[in-house]
Design a protein around this motif. Structure first.
Motif, PDB file in Angstrom:
ATOM      1  N   GLY A   1       1.323   1.178   8.715  1.00 40.60           N
ATOM      2  CA  GLY A   1       0.398   2.175   9.229  1.00 40.60           C
ATOM      3  C   GLY A   1       0.426   2.181  10.748  1.00 40.60           C
ATOM      4  N   ASP A   2      -0.185   3.181  11.337  1.00 36.02           N
ATOM      5  CA  ASP A   2      -0.317   3.275  12.792  1.00 36.02           C
ATOM      6  C   ASP A   2       1.015   3.195  13.532  1.00 36.02           C
ATOM      7  OD1 ASP A   2      -1.890   3.641  15.091  1.00 36.02           O
ATOM      8  OD2 ASP A   2      -2.012   1.472  15.423  1.00 36.02           O
ATOM      9  N   ARG A   3       2.061   3.809  12.964  1.00 39.45           N
ATOM     10  CA  ARG A   3       3.410   3.802  13.556  1.00 39.45           C
ATOM     11  C   ARG A   3       3.920   2.384  13.844  1.00 39.45           C
ATOM     12  NH1 ARG A   3       4.347   8.845  17.736  1.00 39.45           N
ATOM     13  NH2 ARG A   3       4.746  10.367  16.124  1.00 39.45           N
ATOM     14  N   ARG A   4       3.730   1.483  12.876  1.00 38.67           N
ATOM     15  CA  ARG A   4       4.190   0.100  13.023  1.00 38.67           C
ATOM     16  C   ARG A   4       4.826  -0.372  11.716  1.00 38.67           C
ATOM     17  NH1 ARG A   4       2.778   1.085  17.557  1.00 38.67           N
ATOM     18  NH2 ARG A   4       1.380  -0.044  18.925  1.00 38.67           N
ATOM     19  N   TRP A   5       5.937  -1.122  11.860  1.00 37.10           N
ATOM     20  CA  TRP A   5       6.564  -1.793  10.726  1.00 37.10           C
ATOM     21  C   TRP A   5       5.930  -3.166  10.563  1.00 37.10           C
ATOM     22  CZ3 TRP A   5       8.835   1.866   8.353  1.00 37.10           C
ATOM     23  CH2 TRP A   5       9.677   2.776   8.975  1.00 37.10           C
ATOM     24  N   ASP A   6       5.784  -3.585   9.324  1.00 40.97           N
ATOM     25  CA  ASP A   6       5.268  -4.909   8.985  1.00 40.97           C
ATOM     26  C   ASP A   6       6.413  -5.918   8.890  1.00 40.97           C
ATOM     27  OD1 ASP A   6       3.384  -6.842   8.077  1.00 40.97           O
ATOM     28  OD2 ASP A   6       3.902  -6.386   6.000  1.00 40.97           O
ATOM     29  N   TRP A   7       7.537  -5.460   8.383  1.00 39.41           N
ATOM     30  CA  TRP A   7       8.744  -6.288   8.360  1.00 39.41           C
ATOM     31  C   TRP A   7       9.972  -5.411   8.247  1.00 39.41           C
ATOM     32  CZ3 TRP A   7      11.290  -5.288   3.920  1.00 39.41           C
ATOM     33  CH2 TRP A   7      10.612  -5.218   2.712  1.00 39.41           C
ATOM     34  N   GLN A   8      11.103  -6.042   8.593  1.00 36.52           N
ATOM     35  CA  GLN A   8      12.405  -5.385   8.477  1.00 36.52           C
ATOM     36  C   GLN A   8      13.416  -6.428   8.031  1.00 36.52           C
ATOM     37  OE1 GLN A   8      13.727  -3.258  11.981  1.00 36.52           O
ATOM     38  NE2 GLN A   8      15.843  -3.160  11.274  1.00 36.52           N
TER      39      GLN A   8
ATOM     40  N   PRO B   1      12.549  -2.188  23.727  1.00 31.00           N
ATOM     41  CA  PRO B   1      11.328  -1.379  23.569  1.00 31.00           C
ATOM     42  C   PRO B   1      10.957  -1.087  22.110  1.00 31.00           C
ATOM     43  CG  PRO B   1      12.650  -0.513  25.363  1.00 31.00           C
ATOM     44  CD  PRO B   1      13.486  -1.566  24.665  1.00 31.00           C
ATOM     45  N   LEU B   2      11.914  -1.182  21.194  1.00 35.28           N
ATOM     46  CA  LEU B   2      11.608  -0.943  19.775  1.00 35.28           C
ATOM     47  C   LEU B   2      10.609  -1.953  19.218  1.00 35.28           C
ATOM     48  CD1 LEU B   2      15.116  -0.044  18.314  1.00 35.28           C
ATOM     49  CD2 LEU B   2      13.206   1.513  18.771  1.00 35.28           C
ATOM     50  N   ALA B   3      10.482  -3.101  19.850  1.00 30.64           N
ATOM     51  CA  ALA B   3       9.555  -4.128  19.361  1.00 30.64           C
ATOM     52  C   ALA B   3       8.120  -3.614  19.308  1.00 30.64           C
ATOM     53  CB  ALA B   3       9.637  -5.382  20.226  1.00 30.64           C
ATOM     54  N   GLU B   4       7.800  -2.625  20.127  1.00 28.62           N
ATOM     55  CA  GLU B   4       6.449  -2.075  20.127  1.00 28.62           C
ATOM     56  C   GLU B   4       6.134  -1.325  18.835  1.00 28.62           C
ATOM     57  OE1 GLU B   4       4.133  -2.924  22.317  1.00 28.62           O
ATOM     58  OE2 GLU B   4       5.747  -4.204  23.098  1.00 28.62           O
ATOM     59  N   LEU B   5       7.148  -1.065  18.024  1.00 30.85           N
ATOM     60  CA  LEU B   5       6.943  -0.352  16.762  1.00 30.85           C
ATOM     61  C   LEU B   5       6.751  -1.305  15.582  1.00 30.85           C
ATOM     62  CD1 LEU B   5       9.534   2.526  17.221  1.00 30.85           C
ATOM     63  CD2 LEU B   5       7.137   2.435  17.886  1.00 30.85           C
ATOM     64  N   TYR B   6       6.395  -2.554  15.871  1.00 34.14           N
ATOM     65  CA  TYR B   6       6.143  -3.580  14.858  1.00 34.14           C
ATOM     66  C   TYR B   6       4.735  -4.124  15.054  1.00 34.14           C
ATOM     67  CZ  TYR B   6      11.148  -3.493  14.073  1.00 34.14           C
ATOM     68  OH  TYR B   6      12.419  -3.084  13.773  1.00 34.14           O
TER      69      TYR B   6
ATOM     70  N   PRO C   1       0.805  -1.222   0.000  1.00 36.64           N
ATOM     71  CA  PRO C   1       0.000   0.000   0.000  1.00 36.64           C
ATOM     72  C   PRO C   1       0.836   1.268   0.000  1.00 36.64           C
ATOM     73  CG  PRO C   1       0.077  -0.956   2.192  1.00 36.64           C
ATOM     74  CD  PRO C   1       0.797  -1.914   1.277  1.00 36.64           C
ATOM     75  N   ALA C   2       0.246   2.288  -0.583  1.00 42.14           N
ATOM     76  CA  ALA C   2       0.857   3.617  -0.532  1.00 42.14           C
ATOM     77  C   ALA C   2       0.433   4.285   0.772  1.00 42.14           C
ATOM     78  CB  ALA C   2       0.390   4.442  -1.723  1.00 42.14           C
ATOM     79  N   PHE C   3       1.256   5.155   1.280  1.00 42.70           N
ATOM     80  CA  PHE C   3       0.958   5.919   2.486  1.00 42.70           C
ATOM     81  C   PHE C   3       1.305   7.371   2.221  1.00 42.70           C
ATOM     82  CE2 PHE C   3       1.442   1.685   4.224  1.00 42.70           C
ATOM     83  CZ  PHE C   3       0.433   1.631   5.180  1.00 42.70           C
ATOM     84  N   PRO C   4       0.606   8.282   2.908  1.00 43.38           N
ATOM     85  CA  PRO C   4       0.971   9.697   2.746  1.00 43.38           C
ATOM     86  C   PRO C   4       2.426   9.915   3.166  1.00 43.38           C
ATOM     87  CG  PRO C   4      -1.114   9.469   3.920  1.00 43.38           C
ATOM     88  CD  PRO C   4      -0.515   8.090   3.803  1.00 43.38           C
ATOM     89  N   ARG C   5       3.130  10.694   2.390  1.00 46.21           N
ATOM     90  CA  ARG C   5       4.541  10.959   2.674  1.00 46.21           C
ATOM     91  C   ARG C   5       4.723  11.527   4.078  1.00 46.21           C
ATOM     92  NH1 ARG C   5       9.664  10.852   0.102  1.00 46.21           N
ATOM     93  NH2 ARG C   5      11.028  11.563   1.758  1.00 46.21           N
ATOM     94  N   ALA C   6       3.832  12.392   4.509  1.00 45.53           N
ATOM     95  CA  ALA C   6       3.946  12.996   5.843  1.00 45.53           C
ATOM     96  C   ALA C   6       3.866  11.922   6.938  1.00 45.53           C
ATOM     97  CB  ALA C   6       2.862  14.052   6.044  1.00 45.53           C
ATOM     98  N   GLU C   7       3.027  10.907   6.735  1.00 44.52           N
ATOM     99  CA  GLU C   7       2.911   9.832   7.726  1.00 44.52           C
ATOM    100  C   GLU C   7       4.206   9.018   7.797  1.00 44.52           C
ATOM    101  OE1 GLU C   7       0.139   5.921   8.790  1.00 44.52           O
ATOM    102  OE2 GLU C   7      -0.480   7.270   7.177  1.00 44.52           O
ATOM    103  N   LEU C   8       4.765   8.711   6.640  1.00 44.14           N
ATOM    104  CA  LEU C   8       6.029   7.970   6.624  1.00 44.14           C
ATOM    105  C   LEU C   8       7.161   8.802   7.225  1.00 44.14           C
ATOM    106  CD1 LEU C   8       5.685   6.213   3.206  1.00 44.14           C
ATOM    107  CD2 LEU C   8       6.099   5.060   5.371  1.00 44.14           C
ATOM    108  N   ASP C   9       7.216  10.073   6.895  1.00 41.03           N
ATOM    109  CA  ASP C   9       8.245  10.940   7.479  1.00 41.03           C
ATOM    110  C   ASP C   9       8.094  11.008   8.993  1.00 41.03           C
ATOM    111  OD1 ASP C   9       9.388  11.445   5.003  1.00 41.03           O
ATOM    112  OD2 ASP C   9       8.408  13.396   4.750  1.00 41.03           O
ATOM    113  N   ASP C  10       6.849  11.061   9.475  1.00 41.44           N
ATOM    114  CA  ASP C  10       6.601  11.055  10.914  1.00 41.44           C
ATOM    115  C   ASP C  10       7.109   9.756  11.535  1.00 41.44           C
ATOM    116  OD1 ASP C  10       5.196  11.980  13.462  1.00 41.44           O
ATOM    117  OD2 ASP C  10       4.146  10.088  13.046  1.00 41.44           O
ATOM    118  N   MET C  11       6.836   8.627  10.881  1.00 41.42           N
ATOM    119  CA  MET C  11       7.294   7.337  11.404  1.00 41.42           C
ATOM    120  C   MET C  11       8.810   7.277  11.448  1.00 41.42           C
ATOM    121  SD  MET C  11       6.795   4.441  12.705  1.00 41.42           S
ATOM    122  CE  MET C  11       7.519   2.815  12.902  1.00 41.42           C
ATOM    123  N   VAL C  12       9.465   7.739  10.414  1.00 44.65           N
ATOM    124  CA  VAL C  12      10.928   7.724  10.377  1.00 44.65           C
ATOM    125  C   VAL C  12      11.485   8.585  11.511  1.00 44.65           C
ATOM    126  CG1 VAL C  12      12.954   8.472   9.058  1.00 44.65           C
ATOM    127  CG2 VAL C  12      11.154   7.140   7.935  1.00 44.65           C
TER     128      VAL C  12
END
Length: 183
Positions: free
Chosen positions: A123-130, A31-36, A2-13
Motif C-alpha cells: 500500500g501507499d506506493r511501497r513494496w513489502d518485499w521483492q 532512489p528506488l529504495a524509497e519505494l519500499y 491483503p487484497a488491493f484495488p486493481r487500479a492502485e496496483l496498476d498505478d504502482m506498477v
C-alpha cells in the motif's frame, strides 16, 4: 496477504516502471529504495550455495541498489511483461538484462533467458518485499564473453574484481542462512 484495488496496483506498477527508467538513465538505482517499506526485504539466489538478502530500506538502497548495481551503469532492464494479482497484492515483472557494450556485429550483450522480480505490495506506493530470479549460469556466461572480448567497462571490471577477491560482501549468505528466507 491483503487484497488491493486493481487500479492502485496498476498505478504502482506504472510508477515503478517510470522510476526504473529514470534510474537507468541516471545510472543510479538507489532512489528506488524509497519505494519500499522501512522493514522491507529484497533477495535473490546465487546458485546452489549462496543467497543475497537486504533487510530494511537502508540495506536495499546501499546493498541491492548500490553495491549490487555497481559496474552496471548504462545497462538496461526493460520489462517485457508485468502480471498483477490484486487478490494477493503481488506483482511479477519479467525483464531482460542488456549491457551497454556491443558485440562486433553491433548487437548488445544481453543475458539469455528470463529474468524477473516478484513483489508484494504494502500500500501507499511501497513494496513489502521483492525476490528476483534469473539464470545465474547465463549471467556468468555473458560476463565471460564480455571478458574475452575486452568489452567490460572499468566499473564492471572493478565489480568482478571485488566479487572474486575472496572477501565476504555484505548481504551474501550461505544458502538457507540469510536473516529472511527467500520463500
Amino acid at each position: 496477504m491483503p487484497a488491493f484495488p486493481r487500479a492502485e496496483l496498476d498505478d504502482m506498477v506504472g510508477y515503478w516502471l517510470a522510476e526504473n527508467e529514470k534510474c537507468e538513465q541516471n545510472g543510479d538505482w538507489r532512489p528506488l529504495a524509497e519505494l519500499y517499506t522501512a522493514d522491507a526485504t529484497y533477495g535473490w539466489n546465487i546458485g546452489p550455495q549462496q543467497d543475497f538478502m537486504a533487510v530494511g530500506r537502508d540495506e536495499i538502497r546501499d546493498l541491492a541498489f548500490g553495491q549490487e548495481m555497481e559496474g552496471l551503469e548504462g545497462w538496461t532492464y526493460p520489462y517485457q511483461r508485468v502480471l498483477v494479482d490484486d487478490r494477493q497484492g503481488e506483482v511479477i515483472g519479467l525483464w531482460k538484462q542488456i549491457a551497454d557494450a556491443r558485440r562486433p556485429d553491433g548487437t548488445p550483450y544481453e543475458v539469455v533467458g528470463i529474468g524477473g522480480s516478484w513483489f508484494r505490495y504494502a500500500g501507499d506506493r511501497r513494496w513489502d518485499w521483492q525476490r528476483d530470479f534469473f539464470d545465474f549460469g547465463n549471467v556468468s556466461a555473458l560476463y565471460l564473453d564480455m571478458i574475452k572480448a575486452d568489452a567490460l567497462s572499468a566499473g564492471m571490471r572493478a565489480r568482478i574484481q571485488k566479487a572474486t577477491s575472496g572477501k565476504p560482501l555484505p548481504g551474501f549468505y550461505q544458502q538457507g542462512q540469510a536473516p529472511v528466507p527467500i520463500w
